[in-house]
Design an enzyme around this catalytic site. Structure first.
Site, PDB file in Angstrom:
ATOM      1  N   ASP A  16      19.224  14.848   0.380  1.00  0.00           N
ATOM      2  CA  ASP A  16      18.367  14.994   1.551  1.00  0.00           C
ATOM      3  C   ASP A  16      16.891  14.940   1.183  1.00  0.00           C
ATOM      4  O   ASP A  16      16.096  14.265   1.847  1.00  0.00           O
ATOM      5  CB  ASP A  16      18.677  16.309   2.276  1.00  0.00           C
ATOM      6  CG  ASP A  16      20.076  16.312   2.872  1.00  0.00           C
ATOM      7  OD1 ASP A  16      20.778  15.314   2.709  1.00  0.00           O
ATOM      8  OD2 ASP A  16      20.452  17.311   3.499  1.00  0.00           O
ATOM      9  N   GLU A 273      23.504   9.103  -0.242  1.00  0.00           N
ATOM     10  CA  GLU A 273      22.785   8.192   0.637  1.00  0.00           C
ATOM     11  C   GLU A 273      21.591   7.534  -0.041  1.00  0.00           C
ATOM     12  O   GLU A 273      21.447   6.309   0.014  1.00  0.00           O
ATOM     13  CB  GLU A 273      22.306   8.939   1.895  1.00  0.00           C
ATOM     14  CG  GLU A 273      21.530   8.058   2.861  1.00  0.00           C
ATOM     15  CD  GLU A 273      21.268   8.719   4.209  1.00  0.00           C
ATOM     16  OE1 GLU A 273      20.204   8.474   4.785  1.00  0.00           O
ATOM     17  OE2 GLU A 273      22.135   9.487   4.682  1.00  0.00           O
TER      18      GLU A 273
END
Length: 378
Positions: A16, A273
């Site tokens: 994140d 990600e």
């Protein structure tokens, strides 16, 4: 110049904060905004950005004000745009101040990246929060109607120049203690714990082509140590050879250096990600270890991405690549899957390059956010 607040709660160490730090830098550098990045674990941020000081409550880094998001957070001067990254919960005092403001800021919930069909239909939808305050869902994605993915304006030009410069690559790798021998295939490995690692390493050791496996410090090292039969922790600089495979443990590197590592390698195994997106911009074949979710929800996300990524491949190549990605994420069958997939290497490499070009033709995430903000003003 608009002001932007980005709130990030660190999950799984680096994913994140990796995305939000790249986004914050790009909004400041390319769009001229005043950006504050609020992070609840400064140590994770400092690992990605070595020039940062994890002990400071506030600091200016690369044109961004990076602030510690502490439990006793107090209201600040309201920004024009507030980004709640990946469903983290904003401080109650922040939401109260936003509701009471005469001119309420644009509140965006930046969601996780997904290729699922429903994403485009939900992108940009409002969610009423009371007293006229709206929160909008902003979905990154790979198709029209979504928010795109992060890509700096000069990223691909820098990557192409670096990949065309063998001397620059050798110098970079030497800085990590890596000296490539002959026609070695370079593979980077950044993954979660995976019981299928041993099968893949066995296949690489028995492969006709020599492989140098470069492993930055991370969660996969425990499985690597088990396969090697080592009792001590594997520290940066550790080197071992098994058959045609030589593996080397690297230090955890900054985001910019990680980009260069991906650009150097012929194949990149990545996780989560941020590294997943950066491996796509490398234009090289890749293998994604998706973050496991409850009730197997991640399998739908994996399948949705593959449905896009495998388009244009021959049926045999598409099947081999799909089986490889499934084997890696299931943690079993990697040996057979790798041997089948490597038979389609030229086609796979060409698809990696065409996929990169396709995605580069779409607006990047920061530009899409900027446009959404501009539209909100009218």
């Amino acid at each position: 110049m608009a002001s932007w607040d980005i709130f990030c709660s660190v999950v799984d160490n680096f994913g994140d904060i990796g995305v939000t730090w790249r986004l914050a830098r790009q909004l400041a550098a390319e769009h001229g905004h005043q950006v504050r990045l609020w992070v609840d674990e400064p140590a994770a941020f400092a690992a990605l950005c070595p020039q940062a000081d994890a002990g400071l409550a506030r600091q200016q880094v690369a044109g961004v004000e990076v602030c510690r998001w502490a439990a006793d957070w107090q209201p600040q001067a309201l920004a024009d745009v507030v980004i709640e990254a990946f469903g983290c919960t904003l401080p109650e005092a922040q939401v109260a101040a936003m509701r009471a403001a005469e001119r309420q800021p644009l509140w965006l919930n930046l969601e996780y990246l997904s290729a699922e069909d429903w994403v485009a239909g939900c992108h940009g939808l409002p969610s009423p929060q009371g007293q006229g305050l709206q929160k909008y869902f902003f979905f990154p994605g790979f198709v029209s109607g979504t928010g795109g993915v992060l890509r700096e304006r000069d990223l691909l030009a820098r990557r192409r120049a670096f990949q065309a410069d063998e001397a620059a690559q050798r110098t970079f790798l030497a800085g990590l203690g890596v000296v490539v021998q002959g026609e070695e295939r370079l593979i980077s490995l950044f993954a979660y714990e995976n019981p299928g690692l041993g099968e893949w390493l066995d296949a690489l050791a028995a492969d006709p082509q020599s492989t140098r496996l470069l492993v930055p410090r991370g969660r996969i090292l425990g499985d690597l140590r088990q396969w090697l039969g080592e009792t001590a922790e594997l520290e940066p600089g550790f080197v071992a050879r098994r058959g045609k495979l030589q593996l080397q443990v690297l230090p955890f590197v900054s985001q910019d250096d990680y980009d260069c590592l991906l650009w150097c390698c012929d194949f990149n195994a990545v996780r989560g990600e941020d590294s997943f997106v950066r491996a796509q911009w490398a234009g090289r074949p890749l293998l994604w270890h998706i973050y496991p979710q409850e009730e197997g929800a991640h399998w739908d996300k994996l399948g949705a991405f593959l449905a896009l990524y495998l388009q244009g491949l021959s049926p045999a190549a598409a099947q081999a690549l799909q089986q490889l990605w499934q084997a890696w994420n299931a943690g079993t069958g990697m040996g057979e899957a790798w041997r089948a997939a490597r038979m389609h290497w030229p086609e796979w490499r060409e698809r990696a390059q065409s996929w990169c070009a396709e995605q580069a033709s779409r607006p990047d995430l920061a530009t899409a956010l900027e446009q959404f903000y501009q539209n909100s003003l009218s």
